[in-house]
Design an enzyme around this catalytic site. Structure first.
Site, PDB file in Angstrom:
ATOM      1  CB  CYS A 112      -0.954  -0.001   1.190  1.00  0.00           C
ATOM      2  SG  CYS A 112      -2.126  -1.367   1.135  1.00  0.00           S
ATOM      3  CG  HIS A 254      -3.204   3.282   1.943  1.00  0.00           C
ATOM      4  ND1 HIS A 254      -3.751   2.812   0.762  1.00  0.00           N
ATOM      5  CD2 HIS A 254      -3.274   2.261   2.833  1.00  0.00           C
ATOM      6  CE1 HIS A 254      -4.124   1.561   0.946  1.00  0.00           C
ATOM      7  NE2 HIS A 254      -3.845   1.204   2.186  1.00  0.00           N
ATOM      8  CG  ASN A 284      -6.761  -0.844   1.162  1.00  0.00           C
ATOM      9  OD1 ASN A 284      -6.038  -0.518   0.223  1.00  0.00           O
ATOM     10  ND2 ASN A 284      -6.291  -1.240   2.323  1.00  0.00           N
TER      11      ASN A 284
HETATM   12  O1  UT7 Z   1      -3.884  -1.327   3.402  1.00  0.00           O
HETATM   13  C1  UT7 Z   1      -2.835  -1.802   4.218  1.00  0.00           C
HETATM   14  C2  UT7 Z   1      -3.089  -1.419   5.584  1.00  0.00           C
HETATM   15  N1  UT7 Z   1      -4.327  -2.047   6.046  1.00  0.00           N
HETATM   16  C3  UT7 Z   1      -4.970  -1.462   7.027  1.00  0.00           C
HETATM   17  O2  UT7 Z   1      -4.588  -0.399   7.441  1.00  0.00           O
HETATM   18  C4  UT7 Z   1      -6.166  -2.183   7.668  1.00  0.00           C
HETATM   19  C5  UT7 Z   1      -6.138  -1.871   9.141  1.00  0.00           C
HETATM   20  N2  UT7 Z   1      -7.133  -2.587   9.935  1.00  0.00           N
HETATM   21  C6  UT7 Z   1      -8.451  -2.316   9.862  1.00  0.00           C
HETATM   22  O3  UT7 Z   1      -8.881  -1.507   9.057  1.00  0.00           O
HETATM   23  C7  UT7 Z   1      -9.352  -2.984  10.858  1.00  0.00           C
HETATM   24  O4  UT7 Z   1      -8.577  -3.616  11.855  1.00  0.00           O
HETATM   25  C8  UT7 Z   1     -10.315  -4.005  10.224  1.00  0.00           C
HETATM   26  C9  UT7 Z   1     -11.358  -3.286   9.381  1.00  0.00           C
HETATM   27  C10 UT7 Z   1      -9.538  -5.004   9.384  1.00  0.00           C
HETATM   28  C11 UT7 Z   1     -11.062  -4.774  11.309  1.00  0.00           C
HETATM   29  O5  UT7 Z   1     -11.759  -3.871  12.162  1.00  0.00           O
HETATM   30  P1  UT7 Z   1     -11.614  -3.960  13.732  1.00  0.00           P
HETATM   31  O6  UT7 Z   1     -12.472  -2.941  14.300  1.00  0.00           O
HETATM   32  O7  UT7 Z   1     -10.148  -3.922  14.071  1.00  0.00           O
HETATM   33  O8  UT7 Z   1     -12.257  -5.357  14.035  1.00  0.00           O
HETATM   34  P2  UT7 Z   1     -11.601  -6.639  14.716  1.00  0.00           P
HETATM   35  O9  UT7 Z   1     -10.579  -7.247  13.835  1.00  0.00           O
HETATM   36  O10 UT7 Z   1     -11.231  -6.316  16.121  1.00  0.00           O
HETATM   37  O11 UT7 Z   1     -12.861  -7.560  14.763  1.00  0.00           O
HETATM   38  C12 UT7 Z   1     -13.986  -7.272  15.605  1.00  0.00           C
HETATM   39  C13 UT7 Z   1     -15.020  -8.352  15.356  1.00  0.00           C
HETATM   40  C14 UT7 Z   1     -14.436  -9.744  15.409  1.00  0.00           C
HETATM   41  O12 UT7 Z   1     -15.383 -10.582  16.002  1.00  0.00           O
HETATM   42  P3  UT7 Z   1     -15.213 -11.022  17.552  1.00  0.00           P
HETATM   43  O13 UT7 Z   1     -13.898 -11.732  17.624  1.00  0.00           O
HETATM   44  O14 UT7 Z   1     -15.246  -9.737  18.315  1.00  0.00           O
HETATM   45  O15 UT7 Z   1     -16.395 -11.906  17.764  1.00  0.00           O
HETATM   46  C15 UT7 Z   1     -14.302 -10.111  13.946  1.00  0.00           C
HETATM   47  O16 UT7 Z   1     -14.344 -11.494  13.729  1.00  0.00           O
HETATM   48  O17 UT7 Z   1     -15.584  -8.185  14.045  1.00  0.00           O
HETATM   49  C16 UT7 Z   1     -15.490  -9.423  13.353  1.00  0.00           C
HETATM   50  N3  UT7 Z   1     -15.376  -9.157  11.934  1.00  0.00           N
HETATM   51  C17 UT7 Z   1     -16.442  -9.001  11.133  1.00  0.00           C
HETATM   52  N4  UT7 Z   1     -17.752  -9.048  11.387  1.00  0.00           N
HETATM   53  C18 UT7 Z   1     -18.590  -8.846  10.361  1.00  0.00           C
HETATM   54  C19 UT7 Z   1     -14.258  -9.000  11.185  1.00  0.00           C
HETATM   55  N5  UT7 Z   1     -14.582  -8.759   9.909  1.00  0.00           N
HETATM   56  C20 UT7 Z   1     -15.932  -8.746   9.847  1.00  0.00           C
HETATM   57  C21 UT7 Z   1     -16.863  -8.546   8.805  1.00  0.00           C
HETATM   58  N6  UT7 Z   1     -18.176  -8.616   9.116  1.00  0.00           N
HETATM   59  N7  UT7 Z   1     -16.496  -8.279   7.531  1.00  0.00           N
END
Ligand code: UT7
Length: 333
Positions: A112, A254, A284
């Site tokens: 990225c 980004h 993204n």
């Molecule tokens: O481009 C290169 C750089 N990339 C980035 O900068 C991405 C950076 N990270 C992010 O944008 C975020 O961390 C994400 C969007 C990937 C995830 O968001 P988050 O708020 O950090 O969520 P999380 O990973 O803590 O997940 C929270 C919950 C989890 O469930 P439990 O364990 O709390 O039951 C996940 O399994 O949300 C769940 N989850 C989803 N639920 C519904 C993860 N993805 C999804 C989804 N739909 N698509």
């Protein structure tokens, strides 16, 4: 004084097929509400079967050349982590398809942050007289490397391409790229990776575990690093420009997650309205993200000639980088 790379043209391209959050929710355990509130994304574009990153790069490159009013460049630098094939690089074929057979052409892989790395590389080549102009393209098709069952990555990533035409000029000109910062931390490689398919796995002589052939990301630590490193690289670039952060008119970061943009704005204590964002429509798009956001903002008339603009990226490697310019008088196509 050494020569600077000056932005003289800008173009972008996204494939016509759109995948909405509702369509993803019909296939996976996710919802429009989760994706919108956690990422700010409503839809993403994806390529058709049989298409490739190079096709998007050609379309965006053609538009950048038209925007600059030129029909050629001395160099083609393509930032991508999803080349058309593992070998050779995609840039030579992109150059030839643009009618530029014979010019220097190569790929840059910094995920990225690829577009910022490619800009810095091209700026160095123009400064040292290797060429007088460079077409710098960021293009990726992450739809081709995502695990179809991974609801998190499928919600975030989309395909696209963006490009700028750089010409050699003076560091004080409108459009001159200055204040470059590039950084990396390979000890955190595993936060963003495709584990298999490279020499480390292939040298074993054993077939790859299919699960390891997909893109994998550890979202939470990546989020924290993205906020910290984009904020600090923006500060360093701003200092190198002799500006204050408060004087910057537009931040083009980004587009990883709308919440990351908000967190960087908060950390820098600047209003979020100064952060360009098109993530809602395209998701993204990896190396395409920054030039695609610039092109959309320019087309909307948001970026005015003479305004101070900072670009910043963060991604796999880990890598990060930033640069700044005063916006030039550009024709958008
Ligand atoms: O481009 C290169 C750089 N990339 C980035 O900068 C991405 C950076 N990270 C992010 O944008 C975020 O961390 C994400 C969007 C990937 C995830 O968001 P988050 O708020 O950090 O969520 P999380 O990973 O803590 O997940 C929270 C919950 C989890 O469930 P439990 O364990 O709390 O039951 C996940 O399994 O949300 C769940 N989850 C989803 N639920 C519904 C993860 N993805 C999804 C989804 N739909 N698509």
């Amino acid at each position: 004084m050494s020569r600077a790379a000056v932005v003289a043209g800008l173009g972008s391209w996204v494939p016509p097929t759109v995948v909405s959050n509702a369509e993803l929710a019909a296939q996976l355990d996710t919802s429009d509400e989760w994706i919108r509130t956690r990422t700010g994304i409503r839809q993403r574009h994806v390529i058709e079967p049989g298409s490739a990153t190079g096709d998007l790069a050609v379309a965006a490159g053609r538009r950048a050349l038209a925007s600059a009013g030129v029909d050629g460049a001395d160099l083609v630098v393509l930032a991508t982590s999803t080349p058309d094939q593992p070998c050779p690089a995609t840039a030579p074929e992109v150059a030839s398809r643009l009618g530029l057979t014979g010019v220097g052409a190569f790929d840059v892989a910094a995920v990225c942050t690829g577009f910022v790395y490619a800009l810095a590389t091209a700026a160095g080549l123009l400064a040292t007289g290797v060429g007088d102009s460079a077409l710098v393209i960021g293009a990726d098709t992450f739809s081709t490397i995502l695990d179809p069952a991974d609801r998190t990555t499928r919600a975030i990533f989309g395909d696209g391409a963006g490009a700028v035409l750089l010409r050699a000029g003076e560091p004080g000109e409108l459009g001159a790229l200055n204040g470059f910062v590039l950084g990396s931390d390979g000890t955190r490689r595993e936060l963003i990776e495709v584990p298999a398919g490279g020499s480390r796995q292939r040298s074993t002589g054993r077939p790859a575990d299919p699960a390891d052939t997909y893109f994998a990301m550890q979202g939470k630590p990546v989020f924290a690093e993205a906020v910290a490193m984009m904020a600090s690289s923006i500060r360093t670039t701003t200092e190198r420009m002799g500006w204050s952060v408060a004087q910057i008119d537009h931040f083009v970061l980004h587009q990883a997650n709308a919440r990351i943009l908000a967190a960087v704005a908060q950390r820098l204590e600047v209003p979020l309205e100064r952060f360009v964002s098109n993530i809602e429509r395209v998701g993204n798009t990896v190396a395409a993200s920054i030039p695609l956001a610039m092109a959309d903002a320019a087309r909307e008339g948001r970026l005015g000639a003479g305004q101070r603009v900072v670009l910043a990226g963060f991604g796999g490697g880990l890598t990060w980088g930033s640069t700044a310019l005063t916006w030039p008088d550009l024709k958008t196509v």
